[in-house]
Write a protein that holds these residues in place. Structure first.
Motif, PDB file in Angstrom:
ATOM      1  N   THR A 160     -21.012  -8.457 -15.178  1.00  0.00           N
ATOM      2  CA  THR A 160     -19.846  -8.605 -15.882  1.00  0.00           C
ATOM      3  C   THR A 160     -18.573  -8.675 -15.311  1.00  0.00           C
ATOM      4  OG1 THR A 160     -19.383  -6.060 -16.085  1.00  0.00           O
ATOM      5  CG2 THR A 160     -21.005  -7.113 -17.598  1.00  0.00           C
ATOM      6  N   ASP A 161     -17.447  -8.837 -15.786  1.00  0.00           N
ATOM      7  CA  ASP A 161     -16.117  -8.808 -15.289  1.00  0.00           C
ATOM      8  C   ASP A 161     -15.907  -7.710 -14.360  1.00  0.00           C
ATOM      9  OD1 ASP A 161     -15.786 -11.572 -16.101  1.00  0.00           O
ATOM     10  OD2 ASP A 161     -14.212 -10.978 -17.894  1.00  0.00           O
ATOM     11  N   GLN A 196     -15.733  -6.939 -10.459  1.00  0.00           N
ATOM     12  CA  GLN A 196     -14.449  -6.413  -9.942  1.00  0.00           C
ATOM     13  C   GLN A 196     -15.015  -5.237  -9.032  1.00  0.00           C
ATOM     14  OE1 GLN A 196     -11.563  -4.828 -12.676  1.00  0.00           O
ATOM     15  NE2 GLN A 196     -10.172  -6.380 -12.147  1.00  0.00           N
ATOM     16  N   GLU A 197     -15.744  -4.355  -9.156  1.00  0.00           N
ATOM     17  CA  GLU A 197     -16.227  -3.370  -8.795  1.00  0.00           C
ATOM     18  C   GLU A 197     -16.877  -3.609  -7.409  1.00  0.00           C
ATOM     19  OE1 GLU A 197     -15.554   0.068  -8.591  1.00  0.00           O
ATOM     20  OE2 GLU A 197     -14.075  -0.749 -10.277  1.00  0.00           O
ATOM     21  N   TRP A 198     -17.978  -4.836  -7.496  1.00  0.00           N
ATOM     22  CA  TRP A 198     -18.361  -5.308  -6.353  1.00  0.00           C
ATOM     23  C   TRP A 198     -17.645  -5.928  -5.318  1.00  0.00           C
ATOM     24  CZ3 TRP A 198     -18.865 -10.188  -4.181  1.00  0.00           C
ATOM     25  CH2 TRP A 198     -19.761 -10.262  -3.461  1.00  0.00           C
ATOM     26  N   CYS A 199     -16.402  -6.633  -5.793  1.00  0.00           N
ATOM     27  CA  CYS A 199     -15.518  -7.055  -4.996  1.00  0.00           C
ATOM     28  C   CYS A 199     -14.871  -6.226  -4.079  1.00  0.00           C
ATOM     29  CB  CYS A 199     -14.458  -7.803  -5.545  1.00  0.00           C
ATOM     30  SG  CYS A 199     -14.860  -9.667  -6.302  1.00  0.00           S
ATOM     31  N   LYS A 200     -14.879  -4.735  -4.500  1.00  0.00           N
ATOM     32  CA  LYS A 200     -14.259  -3.653  -3.627  1.00  0.00           C
ATOM     33  C   LYS A 200     -15.182  -3.570  -2.668  1.00  0.00           C
ATOM     34  CE  LYS A 200     -11.837  -0.222  -6.317  1.00  0.00           C
ATOM     35  NZ  LYS A 200     -11.752   1.087  -6.938  1.00  0.00           N
ATOM     36  N   TYR A 201     -16.424  -3.528  -2.592  1.00  0.00           N
ATOM     37  CA  TYR A 201     -17.327  -3.472  -1.493  1.00  0.00           C
ATOM     38  C   TYR A 201     -17.099  -4.704  -0.717  1.00  0.00           C
ATOM     39  CZ  TYR A 201     -21.608  -4.704   0.938  1.00  0.00           C
ATOM     40  OH  TYR A 201     -22.708  -5.063   1.665  1.00  0.00           O
ATOM     41  N   PHE A 202     -16.765  -5.831  -1.210  1.00  0.00           N
ATOM     42  CA  PHE A 202     -16.871  -7.034  -0.202  1.00  0.00           C
ATOM     43  C   PHE A 202     -15.298  -6.694   0.343  1.00  0.00           C
ATOM     44  CE2 PHE A 202     -14.420 -11.187  -0.128  1.00  0.00           C
ATOM     45  CZ  PHE A 202     -15.422 -11.990   0.731  1.00  0.00           C
ATOM     46  N   LYS A 257       0.869   0.250   5.063  1.00  0.00           N
ATOM     47  CA  LYS A 257       2.115   0.186   3.952  1.00  0.00           C
ATOM     48  C   LYS A 257       2.691  -1.100   3.485  1.00  0.00           C
ATOM     49  CE  LYS A 257       3.645   4.508   6.046  1.00  0.00           C
ATOM     50  NZ  LYS A 257       5.118   5.221   6.343  1.00  0.00           N
ATOM     51  N   ASN A 258       1.907  -2.147   3.954  1.00  0.00           N
ATOM     52  CA  ASN A 258       2.211  -3.738   3.358  1.00  0.00           C
ATOM     53  C   ASN A 258       1.051  -3.960   2.328  1.00  0.00           C
ATOM     54  OD1 ASN A 258       4.411  -4.257   5.244  1.00  0.00           O
ATOM     55  ND2 ASN A 258       2.859  -4.697   6.572  1.00  0.00           N
ATOM     56  N   PRO A 259       1.462  -3.970   1.064  1.00  0.00           N
ATOM     57  CA  PRO A 259       0.583  -4.275   0.012  1.00  0.00           C
ATOM     58  C   PRO A 259       0.140  -5.770   0.038  1.00  0.00           C
ATOM     59  CG  PRO A 259       2.924  -4.320  -0.878  1.00  0.00           C
ATOM     60  CD  PRO A 259       3.082  -3.883   0.559  1.00  0.00           C
ATOM     61  N   THR A 260      -1.022  -5.736  -0.587  1.00  0.00           N
ATOM     62  CA  THR A 260      -1.684  -7.073  -0.800  1.00  0.00           C
ATOM     63  C   THR A 260      -2.148  -7.175  -2.056  1.00  0.00           C
ATOM     64  OG1 THR A 260      -2.466  -7.210   1.335  1.00  0.00           O
ATOM     65  CG2 THR A 260      -3.266  -8.725  -0.226  1.00  0.00           C
ATOM     66  N   TYR A 261      -1.789  -8.010  -2.942  1.00  0.00           N
ATOM     67  CA  TYR A 261      -2.326  -8.073  -4.278  1.00  0.00           C
ATOM     68  C   TYR A 261      -3.708  -9.082  -4.503  1.00  0.00           C
ATOM     69  CZ  TYR A 261       1.972  -6.520  -6.589  1.00  0.00           C
ATOM     70  OH  TYR A 261       2.977  -5.794  -6.840  1.00  0.00           O
ATOM     71  N   ILE A 262      -4.597  -8.532  -5.108  1.00  0.00           N
ATOM     72  CA  ILE A 262      -5.855  -9.090  -5.145  1.00  0.00           C
ATOM     73  C   ILE A 262      -6.357  -9.265  -6.634  1.00  0.00           C
ATOM     74  CG2 ILE A 262      -8.211  -9.017  -4.589  1.00  0.00           C
ATOM     75  CD1 ILE A 262      -7.285  -6.952  -2.216  1.00  0.00           C
ATOM     76  N   SER A 263      -6.705 -10.467  -6.918  1.00  0.00           N
ATOM     77  CA  SER A 263      -6.881 -11.070  -8.068  1.00  0.00           C
ATOM     78  C   SER A 263      -8.693 -11.586  -7.943  1.00  0.00           C
ATOM     79  CB  SER A 263      -6.234 -12.178  -8.501  1.00  0.00           C
ATOM     80  OG  SER A 263      -6.716 -12.868 -10.108  1.00  0.00           O
ATOM     81  N   THR A 264      -9.273 -10.876  -8.949  1.00  0.00           N
ATOM     82  CA  THR A 264     -10.673 -11.296  -9.184  1.00  0.00           C
ATOM     83  C   THR A 264     -11.086 -12.072 -10.238  1.00  0.00           C
ATOM     84  OG1 THR A 264     -11.668  -9.261 -10.007  1.00  0.00           O
ATOM     85  CG2 THR A 264     -11.487  -9.327  -7.687  1.00  0.00           C
ATOM     86  N   ARG A 265     -11.702 -13.172 -10.255  1.00  0.00           N
ATOM     87  CA  ARG A 265     -12.086 -13.933 -11.361  1.00  0.00           C
ATOM     88  C   ARG A 265     -13.634 -14.515 -11.424  1.00  0.00           C
ATOM     89  NH1 ARG A 265      -7.168 -16.371 -12.734  1.00  0.00           N
ATOM     90  NH2 ARG A 265      -5.611 -14.892 -11.945  1.00  0.00           N
ATOM     91  N   LEU A 266     -14.213 -13.846 -12.286  1.00  0.00           N
ATOM     92  CA  LEU A 266     -15.834 -14.258 -12.620  1.00  0.00           C
ATOM     93  C   LEU A 266     -15.925 -15.312 -13.585  1.00  0.00           C
ATOM     94  CD1 LEU A 266     -18.661 -13.362 -11.971  1.00  0.00           C
ATOM     95  CD2 LEU A 266     -18.505 -12.032 -13.960  1.00  0.00           C
ATOM     96  N   TYR A 267     -16.470 -16.360 -12.622  1.00  0.00           N
ATOM     97  CA  TYR A 267     -16.708 -17.595 -13.658  1.00  0.00           C
ATOM     98  C   TYR A 267     -18.140 -18.081 -13.825  1.00  0.00           C
ATOM     99  CZ  TYR A 267     -11.893 -18.549 -14.017  1.00  0.00           C
ATOM    100  OH  TYR A 267     -10.154 -18.478 -14.181  1.00  0.00           O
ATOM    101  N   GLN A 268     -18.545 -18.527 -14.964  1.00  0.00           N
ATOM    102  CA  GLN A 268     -19.877 -18.748 -15.143  1.00  0.00           C
ATOM    103  C   GLN A 268     -20.304 -20.353 -14.827  1.00  0.00           C
ATOM    104  OE1 GLN A 268     -22.074 -16.601 -15.704  1.00  0.00           O
ATOM    105  NE2 GLN A 268     -20.438 -15.083 -16.228  1.00  0.00           N
ATOM    106  N   LEU A 269     -21.211 -20.700 -14.795  1.00  0.00           N
ATOM    107  CA  LEU A 269     -21.318 -22.356 -14.985  1.00  0.00           C
ATOM    108  C   LEU A 269     -20.924 -22.965 -16.064  1.00  0.00           C
ATOM    109  CD1 LEU A 269     -25.240 -22.515 -13.882  1.00  0.00           C
ATOM    110  CD2 LEU A 269     -23.479 -23.599 -12.512  1.00  0.00           C
ATOM    111  N   LYS A 270     -20.233 -24.166 -15.947  1.00  0.00           N
ATOM    112  CA  LYS A 270     -19.719 -24.804 -17.177  1.00  0.00           C
ATOM    113  C   LYS A 270     -20.867 -25.148 -18.074  1.00  0.00           C
ATOM    114  CE  LYS A 270     -16.370 -27.438 -14.387  1.00  0.00           C
ATOM    115  NZ  LYS A 270     -16.061 -28.840 -13.945  1.00  0.00           N
ATOM    116  N   ASP A 271     -20.759 -25.062 -19.268  1.00  0.00           N
ATOM    117  CA  ASP A 271     -21.685 -25.186 -20.561  1.00  0.00           C
ATOM    118  C   ASP A 271     -21.835 -26.604 -20.850  1.00  0.00           C
ATOM    119  OD1 ASP A 271     -23.788 -24.135 -22.154  1.00  0.00           O
ATOM    120  OD2 ASP A 271     -22.173 -23.858 -23.661  1.00  0.00           O
TER     121      ASP A 271
END
Length: 194
Positions: free
Chosen positions: A49-50, A54-60, A88-102
């Motif tokens: 799921t999304d 996201q949690e799996w991306c933490k491991y990565f 002390k330098n922040p990095t913003y991280i965005s995770t996007r889970l996309y399925q196959l096109k239908d």
């Protein structure tokens, strides 16, 4: 008659035992599959799921040496999932889970690399806008999908003051294989394997 009854009971018991063992093996395989990076983007996009992605991306990300990962509220502007603060330098991280096109064609070919939704320039611009607004100089977008050519060109055109890393599904699985290789090498070197 007794021999036939015993034979039937053994047959029933053995089929249940085989099913039980098969389920245990599948469960163990699936957990090892996820843990050690024997993954395709199809596996990632179809199994998580999304929130799980996201949690799996933490491991990565931890394996990619990002530290102090903090979850950001889900309604945060710019699609930010985590903030990492290394030195002390922040990095913003965005995770996007996309399925196959239908589409009918893609239902028949479930693991085709060009069958995933792509993140376009407008989405990347929104992400970069959040960085600029907050005076953050680095960001990472991780997706099981792809990035459009325009999105990639936009990131390349940014000032050298900004470091934006785009990780699509193919690059994600490639990096996972590297992580797995390091883990195995480390375990072999410490005598845990072989």
């Amino acid at each position: 008659m007794t021999a036939l009854l015993v034979f039937v009971l053994v047959l029933i018991f053995s089929s249940k035992l085989v099913k039980f063992i098969e389920n245990k093996i599948n469960s163990k395989f699936n957990s090892e599959y996820v843990k050690y990076g024997f993954l395709s983007r199809y596996y990632l996009s179809s199994r998580f799921t999304d929130r799980e992605f996201q949690e799996w991306c933490k491991y990565f990300l931890k394996n990619m040496h990002y530290r102090n990962l903090k979850n950001v509220s889900e309604n945060f502007e710019g699609g930010i999932s985590f903030i990492s603060t290394n030195n002390k330098n922040p990095t913003y991280i965005s995770t996007r889970l996309y399925q196959l096109k239908d589409s009918e064609k893609n239902k028949q070919k479930k693991n085709v690399d060009d069958s995933y939704k792509a993140i376009g320039r407008p989405e990347v611009q929104k992400f970069v806008g959040a960085l600029v607004h907050d005076r953050v100089k680095s960001g990472v977008i991780i997706t099981t999908g792809d990035f459009t050519k325009e999105a990639i060109e936009y990131v390349r055109s940014l000032s050298k003051d900004y470091l934006i890393v785009l990780i699509d599904g193919a690059a994600l699985t490639k990096e996972l294989r590297k992580i797995r290789k390091r883990e195995i090498t480390s375990r072999v070197a410490s005598g845990l394997i072989g």
